[in-house]
Motif scaffolding. Structure first.
Motif, PDB file in Angstrom:
ATOM      1  N   LEU A   1       0.841  -1.191   0.000  1.00 48.21           N
ATOM      2  CA  LEU A   1       0.000   0.000   0.000  1.00 48.21           C
ATOM      3  C   LEU A   1       0.874   1.238   0.000  1.00 48.21           C
ATOM      4  CD1 LEU A   1      -2.554  -1.171   2.722  1.00 48.21           C
ATOM      5  CD2 LEU A   1      -2.782  -1.367   0.233  1.00 48.21           C
ATOM      6  N   LEU A   2       0.771   2.053  -1.054  1.00 51.23           N
ATOM      7  CA  LEU A   2       1.466   3.328  -1.140  1.00 51.23           C
ATOM      8  C   LEU A   2       0.421   4.420  -1.036  1.00 51.23           C
ATOM      9  CD1 LEU A   2       4.195   4.739  -1.588  1.00 51.23           C
ATOM     10  CD2 LEU A   2       3.693   4.748  -4.036  1.00 51.23           C
ATOM     11  N   ASP A   3       0.451   5.115   0.078  1.00 54.98           N
ATOM     12  CA  ASP A   3      -0.573   6.128   0.354  1.00 54.98           C
ATOM     13  C   ASP A   3      -1.968   5.514   0.316  1.00 54.98           C
ATOM     14  OD1 ASP A   3      -0.357   8.646   1.284  1.00 54.98           O
ATOM     15  OD2 ASP A   3      -0.182   9.631  -0.661  1.00 54.98           O
ATOM     16  N   GLY A   4      -2.081   4.282   0.798  1.00 52.62           N
ATOM     17  CA  GLY A   4      -3.373   3.610   0.891  1.00 52.62           C
ATOM     18  C   GLY A   4      -3.802   2.861  -0.343  1.00 52.62           C
ATOM     19  N   GLU A   5      -3.062   2.999  -1.450  1.00 50.99           N
ATOM     20  CA  GLU A   5      -3.428   2.330  -2.700  1.00 50.99           C
ATOM     21  C   GLU A   5      -2.565   1.088  -2.888  1.00 50.99           C
ATOM     22  OE1 GLU A   5      -4.050   3.482  -7.417  1.00 50.99           O
ATOM     23  OE2 GLU A   5      -2.590   4.583  -6.201  1.00 50.99           O
ATOM     24  N   ASP A   6      -3.190  -0.033  -3.215  1.00 50.77           N
ATOM     25  CA  ASP A   6      -2.468  -1.293  -3.400  1.00 50.77           C
ATOM     26  C   ASP A   6      -1.754  -1.267  -4.749  1.00 50.77           C
ATOM     27  OD1 ASP A   6      -1.445  -3.811  -3.393  1.00 50.77           O
ATOM     28  OD2 ASP A   6      -3.374  -4.865  -3.427  1.00 50.77           O
ATOM     29  N   VAL A   7      -0.470  -0.936  -4.727  1.00 58.22           N
ATOM     30  CA  VAL A   7       0.281  -0.809  -5.976  1.00 58.22           C
ATOM     31  C   VAL A   7       0.720  -2.162  -6.515  1.00 58.22           C
ATOM     32  CG1 VAL A   7       1.070   1.511  -5.413  1.00 58.22           C
ATOM     33  CG2 VAL A   7       2.455  -0.451  -4.720  1.00 58.22           C
ATOM     34  N   ALA A   8       0.497  -3.233  -5.744  1.00 56.93           N
ATOM     35  CA  ALA A   8       0.815  -4.565  -6.253  1.00 56.93           C
ATOM     36  C   ALA A   8      -0.250  -5.081  -7.205  1.00 56.93           C
ATOM     37  CB  ALA A   8       0.981  -5.549  -5.085  1.00 56.93           C
ATOM     38  N   ASP A   9      -1.328  -4.349  -7.334  1.00 55.12           N
ATOM     39  CA  ASP A   9      -2.394  -4.725  -8.263  1.00 55.12           C
ATOM     40  C   ASP A   9      -1.844  -4.673  -9.689  1.00 55.12           C
ATOM     41  OD1 ASP A   9      -4.616  -4.908  -9.929  1.00 55.12           O
ATOM     42  OD2 ASP A   9      -5.906  -3.776  -8.556  1.00 55.12           O
ATOM     43  N   PRO A  10      -1.831  -5.793 -10.413  1.00 56.33           N
ATOM     44  CA  PRO A  10      -1.234  -5.811 -11.759  1.00 56.33           C
ATOM     45  C   PRO A  10      -1.946  -4.901 -12.753  1.00 56.33           C
ATOM     46  CG  PRO A  10      -2.437  -7.849 -11.316  1.00 56.33           C
ATOM     47  CD  PRO A  10      -2.364  -7.107 -10.020  1.00 56.33           C
ATOM     48  N   ARG A  11      -3.137  -4.416 -12.416  1.00 57.07           N
ATOM     49  CA  ARG A  11      -3.857  -3.541 -13.341  1.00 57.07           C
ATOM     50  C   ARG A  11      -3.314  -2.109 -13.307  1.00 57.07           C
ATOM     51  NH1 ARG A  11      -9.724  -4.905 -11.065  1.00 57.07           N
ATOM     52  NH2 ARG A  11      -8.450  -4.697  -9.175  1.00 57.07           N
ATOM     53  N   LEU A  12      -2.530  -1.773 -12.295  1.00 56.73           N
ATOM     54  CA  LEU A  12      -1.981  -0.429 -12.197  1.00 56.73           C
ATOM     55  C   LEU A  12      -0.777  -0.270 -13.120  1.00 56.73           C
ATOM     56  CD1 LEU A  12      -2.103   0.324  -8.356  1.00 56.73           C
ATOM     57  CD2 LEU A  12      -3.658   1.107 -10.132  1.00 56.73           C
ATOM     58  N   ASP A  13      -0.484   0.962 -13.481  1.00 54.69           N
ATOM     59  CA  ASP A  13       0.677   1.278 -14.311  1.00 54.69           C
ATOM     60  C   ASP A  13       1.914   1.281 -13.414  1.00 54.69           C
ATOM     61  OD1 ASP A  13       2.630   2.253 -15.942  1.00 54.69           O
ATOM     62  OD2 ASP A  13       1.570   4.071 -16.542  1.00 54.69           O
ATOM     63  N   ALA A  14       2.763   0.260 -13.551  1.00 55.04           N
ATOM     64  CA  ALA A  14       3.932   0.127 -12.688  1.00 55.04           C
ATOM     65  C   ALA A  14       4.886   1.303 -12.852  1.00 55.04           C
ATOM     66  CB  ALA A  14       4.661  -1.187 -12.975  1.00 55.04           C
ATOM     67  N   ASP A  15       5.040   1.800 -14.080  1.00 50.95           N
ATOM     68  CA  ASP A  15       5.947   2.925 -14.309  1.00 50.95           C
ATOM     69  C   ASP A  15       5.473   4.179 -13.576  1.00 50.95           C
ATOM     70  OD1 ASP A  15       7.646   1.433 -15.880  1.00 50.95           O
ATOM     71  OD2 ASP A  15       6.626   1.963 -17.759  1.00 50.95           O
ATOM     72  N   ALA A  16       4.176   4.390 -13.548  1.00 49.10           N
ATOM     73  CA  ALA A  16       3.640   5.554 -12.840  1.00 49.10           C
ATOM     74  C   ALA A  16       3.892   5.436 -11.341  1.00 49.10           C
ATOM     75  CB  ALA A  16       2.145   5.692 -13.123  1.00 49.10           C
ATOM     76  N   VAL A  17       3.821   4.209 -10.816  1.00 50.83           N
ATOM     77  CA  VAL A  17       4.094   3.997  -9.388  1.00 50.83           C
ATOM     78  C   VAL A  17       5.578   4.237  -9.101  1.00 50.83           C
ATOM     79  CG1 VAL A  17       4.110   2.305  -7.526  1.00 50.83           C
ATOM     80  CG2 VAL A  17       2.187   2.383  -9.135  1.00 50.83           C
ATOM     81  N   ARG A  18       6.446   3.686  -9.954  1.00 56.27           N
ATOM     82  CA  ARG A  18       7.891   3.854  -9.740  1.00 56.27           C
ATOM     83  C   ARG A  18       8.297   5.321  -9.820  1.00 56.27           C
ATOM     84  NH1 ARG A  18       8.373  -0.314 -13.835  1.00 56.27           N
ATOM     85  NH2 ARG A  18       8.319  -2.375 -12.848  1.00 56.27           N
ATOM     86  N   ALA A  19       7.566   6.108 -10.596  1.00 57.66           N
ATOM     87  CA  ALA A  19       7.899   7.525 -10.727  1.00 57.66           C
ATOM     88  C   ALA A  19       7.735   8.269  -9.406  1.00 57.66           C
ATOM     89  CB  ALA A  19       7.027   8.174 -11.800  1.00 57.66           C
ATOM     90  N   ARG A  20       7.015   7.669  -8.473  1.00 61.37           N
ATOM     91  CA  ARG A  20       6.817   8.295  -7.165  1.00 61.37           C
ATOM     92  C   ARG A  20       7.909   7.899  -6.176  1.00 61.37           C
ATOM     93  NH1 ARG A  20       0.795   6.707  -5.581  1.00 61.37           N
ATOM     94  NH2 ARG A  20       1.322   8.031  -3.777  1.00 61.37           N
ATOM     95  N   MET A  21       8.785   7.000  -6.596  1.00 54.50           N
ATOM     96  CA  MET A  21       9.853   6.520  -5.722  1.00 54.50           C
ATOM     97  C   MET A  21      11.212   6.770  -6.371  1.00 54.50           C
ATOM     98  SD  MET A  21       8.387   2.772  -4.654  1.00 54.50           S
ATOM     99  CE  MET A  21       6.650   2.398  -4.753  1.00 54.50           C
TER     100      MET A  21
END
Length: 710
Positions: free
Chosen positions: A68-88
């Motif tokens: 959970l990153l800020d409450g959102e489950d980023v391990a969900d394969p439907r999310l854009d992984a690149d957009a998540v990595r851009a926050r880290m």
């Protein structure tokens, strides 16, 4: 407090050694990282620290659980992984800088390509961040022109330039030389002070105590303990002491007419006296009793050797130490050489050798009876560093540790008073008897206490020469070079051999000691000194070779004429070496034969060395010029390809041996090839020579056998 990152029952497995038996690297991890907090992961190699960071950054998928990153489950394969990595931002062990790009380009790449920032804006932010980590002057440099510490700081700047919400750091000092670790840890400590949110995997326990808000101890993929650094690291320390397998109790025995140390296991199980005596006799008189009156011991339960009872620092690391027995020996106290304390770094195993004397000096330190000898004061300075890093005997009580910590300020005061009194009148006397291995400590303390501002150039130059301080130690002291630049420049130009310091600064890769040059030392001085060194009779072929291969650079004094001069000198020294030394003939001979039926023959002539002879049949080559046959020859005759038609050209750096990796001298532009290169080259040259005939080019000659020597 809001959790920026939360892991819930995270599980990650890899295939195990047996089919159907996966190995759990992360086994139900629960972890929270709050905003503006620093959480440090510690644990043995293989405990799951790096894997945990990789799954957080979505570089590896999890088998189960939530991230959970800020409450959102980023391990969900439907999310854009690149957009998540851009926050880290993530900093790896091995820097991972692009070698063909300048430092500035490495840092601006992500802002421009991922965050779509304009080049000018990205470069402005990158320069500011590089200045922040002390690399503002290295923006135009390439990674191979930086030290390991500088490369890692560049990687940190790259991770920070996009202002990530979370910074992940994976053993960022593990690939660095000990002297480079501090500069990286200082940057991270400053980031922590700024309130950056960080998740850090490390083996640096001192760093963990310094910056962590929370420490998590991982073992077998699980969080076994978590809490403040004081809670977790103190617990690990006490457990390490309790589980030590090498705690030995002195049992004086007589071996060869001398007192020796017996060994007893922790559980007080008896040890066969014959075994005890046999182990001591097997080691000889030296290990039974060394000149310092100390003994080597061995654990009866495990057979593991150690130097007396283990030393543990507050991080729980166990260190082999010297146990000094009170029994008298055949060597008198007057004859025993004094082993002065020397601090090599918090992670150096030599720390255990000195801990007994550290404890002794701490116990007998008296502010009313301060030392008057420079060596004694410098030793106290080293003792201070042991105390500051918590490197004290494991059996020290908390009150004894508190007393030792209280000594730090007193020792600092004594050291400062001593070196603050150094001036023209006494500097030569102060420096005269300092041993060479403590010269860098000496110069450092003189600089800290402004002795260079009080001493004239003539007096200091006389003192340095009288104490036989080497030019390498002088150039490693930034304040000394700044204070007496003109005199040091003149001293450098006196001896051609001082050019080796220029080579270390500009041309040698991963030089272990920084070299500072006087501001008055010009490129023309460098050019003159390098040329005289190349021509000198005592030039080192390794350094001449680095000059030969160095890039042309006016600021370093290297031009095309100097490189040519070095090349000729190198060839001259090599030729002279083989005139005086019986060499080994090594090479390859290639022949084409009209009379040979077999496609290829190979023989190795070992009569005068190692000469490989390859003979190819021209009749075979003439009859195999269709495309399928050419491919077949490339695979099976010349062996340029494997059964999958993939090129099998050698990967030279991967063939470097251990000795070549750590003992060879390589330049910043060198591509190390090691002993594997000549062998691979020998195998491929005959194939290269035969290819023209294979492809229908000119023959090597009319009829018969034709030979080319390579």
């Amino acid at each position: 407090m809001t959790h920026l990152l939360s892991l819930r029952a995270v599980r990650k497995t890899y295939p195990g050694p047996r089919a159907g038996e996966p190995r759990a690297v992360l086994d139900g991890i629960d972890l929270d990282v709050d905003r503006h907090r620093c959480v440090v992961l510690v644990g043995a190699s293989g405990s799951g620290k790096s894997t945990l960071l990789r799954v957080v950054n979505l570089l590896d998928d999890v088998d189960d659980g939530q991230i959970l990153l800020d409450g959102e489950d980023v391990a969900d394969p439907r999310l854009d992984a690149d957009a998540v990595r851009a926050r880290m931002g993530m900093v790896f062990q091995a820097y991972n800088l692009f070698p063909h790009m300048r430092v500035l380009d490495n840092v601006t790449l992500a802002p421009r390509l991922v965050h779509r920032r304009a080049r000018e804006e990205a470069e402005e932010a990158a320069v500011a961040m590089l200045r922040r980590v002390g690399l503002g002057h290295k923006t135009a440099a390439y990674p191979d022109q930086l030290s390991g510490g500088e490369q890692q700081r560049a990687a940190i700047a790259r991770a920070l330039v996009n202002e990530p919400e979370l910074l992940l750091l994976d053993e960022v000092t593990s690939a660095l030389d000990p002297e480079l670790v501090g500069e990286v840890l200082d940057v991270l400590a400053e980031l922590r002070a700024e309130g950056r949110t960080m998740l850090v995997a490390t083996h640096e326990m001192g760093f963990a105590r310094r910056v962590a808000d929370e420490v998590c101890f991982l073992h077998d993929g699980r969080v076994h303990e978590r809490g403040t650094p004081e809670q977790v690291l103190a617990t690990r320390s006490s457990r390490a002491r309790a589980s030590s397998c090498a705690v030995c109790t002195p049992e004086p025995a007589s071996v060869g007419g001398q007192h020796a140390l017996g060994v007893r296991a922790m559980d007080d199980s008896p040890v066969d006296p014959a075994w005890n005596e046999e182990r001591m006799l097997k080691r000889g008189a030296g290990p039974v009793l060394n000149p310092a009156g100390t003994y080597l011991v061995e654990s009866a339960s495990t057979g593991s050797e150690a130097f007396g009872p283990p030393l543990s620092d507050p991080s729980g690391r166990m260190w082999p130490t010297i146990f000094d027995l009170s029994v008298r020996t055949a060597v008198s106290d007057e004859d025993a050489p004094l082993r002065r304390v020397r601090f090599f770094g918090p992670d150096d195993l030599a720390a255990g050798v000195y801990v007994g004397r550290v404890a002794e000096l701490v116990e007998h330190f008296d502010t009313s009876n301060v030392p008057v000898c420079a060596m004694d004061v410098i030793e106290l300075h080293n003792v201070q560093q042991y105390i500051e890093h918590g490197l004290l005997p494991h059996d020290f009580t908390e009150s004894e540790r508190a007393i030792a910590r209280a000594r730090v300020g007193q020792i600092q005061s004594v050291v400062a008073r001593f070196f603050s009194a150094v001036d023209d009148a006494n500097c030569a006397d102060v420096m005269r008897d300092v041993k060479y291995e403590y010269h860098r400590d000496l110069l450092d303390l003189l600089g800290r206490n402004k002795a260079f501002e009080r001493c004239s150039a003539a007096a200091m130059q006389h003192a340095l020469r009288q104490a036989d301080v080497r030019m390498g130690d002088i150039l490693a002291c930034k304040k000394l070079v700044a204070a007496y630049g003109g005199e040091i420049r003149d001293a450098m130009l006196e001896a051609p051999r001082n050019a080796e310091h220029l080579v270390r600064k500009y041309m040698e890769r991963d030089a272990r000691v920084k070299v500072y040059l006087p501001a008055t030392f010009t490129p023309a001085d460098a050019r003159d000194l390098l040329e005289r060194y190349v021509d000198s009779p005592n030039a080192n072929p390794n350094y001449v070779g680095l000059i030969e291969t160095a890039p042309v650079n006016a600021s370093t004094g290297v031009d095309a004429k100097l490189k040519l001069r070095a090349k000729r000198r190198n060839a001259e020294m090599t030729e002279k070496f083989f005139e005086e030394t019986i060499g080994l003939k090594v090479g390859t001979e290639v022949a084409l034969s009209d009379a040979q039926d077999e496609p290829a023959k190979f023989e190795m002539d070992e009569s005068g060395g190692l000469v490989a002879r390859f003979t190819y049949s021209t009749r075979w080559l003439d009859s195999t010029r269709d495309n399928p046959s050419i491919l077949n020859n490339f695979q099976h005759l010349f062996e340029f390809g494997n059964d999958h038609v993939l090129l099998t050209l050698p990967s030279y750096p991967a063939q470097l041996g251990v000795f070549e990796r750590f003992m060879s001298m390589s330049g910043v532009t060198h591509y190390q090839v090691g002993v594997g290169f000549p062998g691979a080259r020998m195998e491929q040259l005959p194939s290269n020579a035969a290819i023209p005939a294979l492809l229908g080019g000119e023959r090597l000659g009319p009829g018969g056998s034709h030979r080319v020597v390579l």
